[in-house]
Design a protein around this motif. Structure first.
Motif, PDB file in Angstrom:
ATOM      1  N   ASN A  56       0.823  -1.205   0.000  1.00 35.40           N
ATOM      2  CA  ASN A  56       0.000   0.000   0.000  1.00 35.40           C
ATOM      3  C   ASN A  56       0.857   1.254   0.000  1.00 35.40           C
ATOM      4  O   ASN A  56       0.517   2.245  -0.662  1.00 35.40           O
ATOM      5  N   GLU A  57       1.968   1.237   0.720  1.00 32.96           N
ATOM      6  CA  GLU A  57       2.872   2.386   0.727  1.00 32.96           C
ATOM      7  C   GLU A  57       3.429   2.655  -0.673  1.00 32.96           C
ATOM      8  O   GLU A  57       3.483   3.810  -1.113  1.00 32.96           O
ATOM      9  N   VAL A  58       3.841   1.608  -1.355  1.00 36.01           N
ATOM     10  CA  VAL A  58       4.377   1.766  -2.711  1.00 36.01           C
ATOM     11  C   VAL A  58       3.280   2.272  -3.644  1.00 36.01           C
ATOM     12  O   VAL A  58       3.489   3.213  -4.422  1.00 36.01           O
ATOM     13  N   PHE A  59       2.094   1.665  -3.559  1.00 34.00           N
ATOM     14  CA  PHE A  59       0.958   2.070  -4.392  1.00 34.00           C
ATOM     15  C   PHE A  59       0.612   3.543  -4.168  1.00 34.00           C
ATOM     16  O   PHE A  59       0.437   4.302  -5.123  1.00 34.00           O
ATOM     17  N   THR A  60       0.548   3.949  -2.895  1.00 37.39           N
ATOM     18  CA  THR A  60       0.208   5.333  -2.566  1.00 37.39           C
ATOM     19  C   THR A  60       1.248   6.299  -3.118  1.00 37.39           C
ATOM     20  O   THR A  60       0.901   7.354  -3.664  1.00 37.39           O
ATOM     21  N   GLU A  61       2.511   5.942  -2.992  1.00 35.73           N
ATOM     22  CA  GLU A  61       3.583   6.802  -3.513  1.00 35.73           C
ATOM     23  C   GLU A  61       3.479   6.929  -5.037  1.00 35.73           C
ATOM     24  O   GLU A  61       3.647   8.022  -5.590  1.00 35.73           O
ATOM     25  N   MET A  62       3.173   5.845  -5.707  1.00 35.56           N
ATOM     26  CA  MET A  62       3.027   5.891  -7.170  1.00 35.56           C
ATOM     27  C   MET A  62       1.826   6.750  -7.570  1.00 35.56           C
ATOM     28  O   MET A  62       1.901   7.514  -8.529  1.00 35.56           O
ATOM     29  N   GLN A  63       0.739   6.629  -6.828  1.00 33.80           N
ATOM     30  CA  GLN A  63      -0.437   7.453  -7.111  1.00 33.80           C
ATOM     31  C   GLN A  63      -0.127   8.929  -6.916  1.00 33.80           C
ATOM     32  O   GLN A  63      -0.518   9.758  -7.737  1.00 33.80           O
ATOM     33  N   LYS A  64       0.574   9.274  -5.828  1.00 32.85           N
ATOM     34  CA  LYS A  64       0.919  10.671  -5.560  1.00 32.85           C
ATOM     35  C   LYS A  64       1.745  11.269  -6.695  1.00 32.85           C
ATOM     36  O   LYS A  64       1.610  12.443  -7.013  1.00 32.85           O
ATOM     37  N   ARG A  65       2.583  10.447  -7.297  1.00 39.27           N
ATOM     38  CA  ARG A  65       3.455  10.920  -8.366  1.00 39.27           C
ATOM     39  C   ARG A  65       2.784  10.849  -9.740  1.00 39.27           C
ATOM     40  O   ARG A  65       3.387  11.205 -10.747  1.00 39.27           O
ATOM     41  N   GLY A  66       1.557  10.343  -9.781  1.00 34.78           N
ATOM     42  CA  GLY A  66       0.833  10.245 -11.050  1.00 34.78           C
ATOM     43  C   GLY A  66       1.258   9.062 -11.902  1.00 34.78           C
ATOM     44  O   GLY A  66       0.982   9.024 -13.094  1.00 34.78           O
ATOM     45  N   TRP A  67       1.911   8.077 -11.295  1.00 38.12           N
ATOM     46  CA  TRP A  67       2.412   6.928 -12.041  1.00 38.12           C
ATOM     47  C   TRP A  67       1.491   5.716 -11.974  1.00 38.12           C
ATOM     48  O   TRP A  67       1.755   4.691 -12.596  1.00 38.12           O
ATOM     49  N   TYR A  68       0.415   5.795 -11.204  1.00 31.91           N
ATOM     50  CA  TYR A  68      -0.549   4.695 -11.114  1.00 31.91           C
ATOM     51  C   TYR A  68      -1.924   5.327 -11.022  1.00 31.91           C
ATOM     52  O   TYR A  68      -2.350   5.751  -9.957  1.00 31.91           O
ATOM     53  N   GLN A  69      -2.571   5.397 -12.156  1.00 26.01           N
ATOM     54  CA  GLN A  69      -3.898   6.008 -12.210  1.00 26.01           C
ATOM     55  C   GLN A  69      -4.970   4.934 -12.066  1.00 26.01           C
ATOM     56  O   GLN A  69      -4.886   3.877 -12.682  1.00 26.01           O
ATOM     57  N   VAL A  70      -5.944   5.225 -11.247  1.00 25.68           N
ATOM     58  CA  VAL A  70      -7.062   4.309 -11.038  1.00 25.68           C
ATOM     59  C   VAL A  70      -8.326   5.008 -11.511  1.00 25.68           C
ATOM     60  O   VAL A  70      -8.625   6.127 -11.085  1.00 25.68           O
ATOM     61  N   GLU A  71      -9.029   4.347 -12.384  1.00 27.79           N
ATOM     62  CA  GLU A  71     -10.287   4.899 -12.888  1.00 27.79           C
ATOM     63  C   GLU A  71     -11.378   4.707 -11.838  1.00 27.79           C
ATOM     64  O   GLU A  71     -11.521   3.615 -11.282  1.00 27.79           O
ATOM     65  N   PRO A  72     -12.147   5.754 -11.553  1.00 30.87           N
ATOM     66  CA  PRO A  72     -13.251   5.584 -10.605  1.00 30.87           C
ATOM     67  C   PRO A  72     -14.310   4.627 -11.176  1.00 30.87           C
ATOM     68  O   PRO A  72     -14.543   4.603 -12.388  1.00 30.87           O
ATOM     69  N   ALA A  73     -14.899   3.852 -10.299  1.00 37.27           N
ATOM     70  CA  ALA A  73     -15.933   2.908 -10.723  1.00 37.27           C
ATOM     71  C   ALA A  73     -17.179   3.668 -11.152  1.00 37.27           C
ATOM     72  O   ALA A  73     -17.536   4.697 -10.569  1.00 37.27           O
ATOM     73  N   GLN A  74     -17.840   3.149 -12.162  1.00 35.75           N
ATOM     74  CA  GLN A  74     -19.085   3.746 -12.618  1.00 35.75           C
ATOM     75  C   GLN A  74     -20.186   3.396 -11.616  1.00 35.75           C
ATOM     76  O   GLN A  74     -20.294   2.267 -11.152  1.00 35.75           O
ATOM     77  N   GLN A  75     -20.998   4.390 -11.268  1.00 38.50           N
ATOM     78  CA  GLN A  75     -22.052   4.189 -10.275  1.00 38.50           C
ATOM     79  C   GLN A  75     -23.011   3.078 -10.675  1.00 38.50           C
ATOM     80  O   GLN A  75     -23.467   2.309  -9.830  1.00 38.50           O
TER      81      GLN A  75
END
Length: 88
Positions: A56-75
């Motif tokens: 989770n720490e690695v994932f969070t760091e990648m997200q902060k840097r814009g290197w791991y984008q997650v698409e929001p789920a469609q409602q």
């Protein structure tokens, strides 16, 4: 003899770390599920939690840097899943 030098970017290093953590947590999950004694299972559960925290720490760091984008789920898809599994 020719020497070649290879450098890795921070992004490359974090991508490798995340892939490694996914592999590690997958294996620890399997090991945990196959434990016969509660004591050993407890140890594996503790290790598995630590590995998930690192992942989770690695994932969070990648997200902060814009290197791991997650698409929001469609409602609509969320609602379909809730209906399918009886979640209120």
């Amino acid at each position: 003899m020719q020497s070649t030098s290879m450098t890795f970017s921070d992004k490359d290093i974090l991508q490798d770390a995340l892939a490694s953590q996914k592999f590690i947590t997958g294996n620890y999950s399997t090991f945990t599920n196959e434990c016969v004694t509660p004591e050993v299972r407890g140890v594996f559960m503790s290790i598995l939690k630590e590995e998930h925290d690192i992942q989770n720490e690695v994932f969070t760091e990648m997200q902060k840097r814009g290197w791991y984008q997650v698409e929001p789920a469609q409602q609509q898809k969320l609602q379909q899943a809730k209906t399918k599994f009886g979640v209120v």
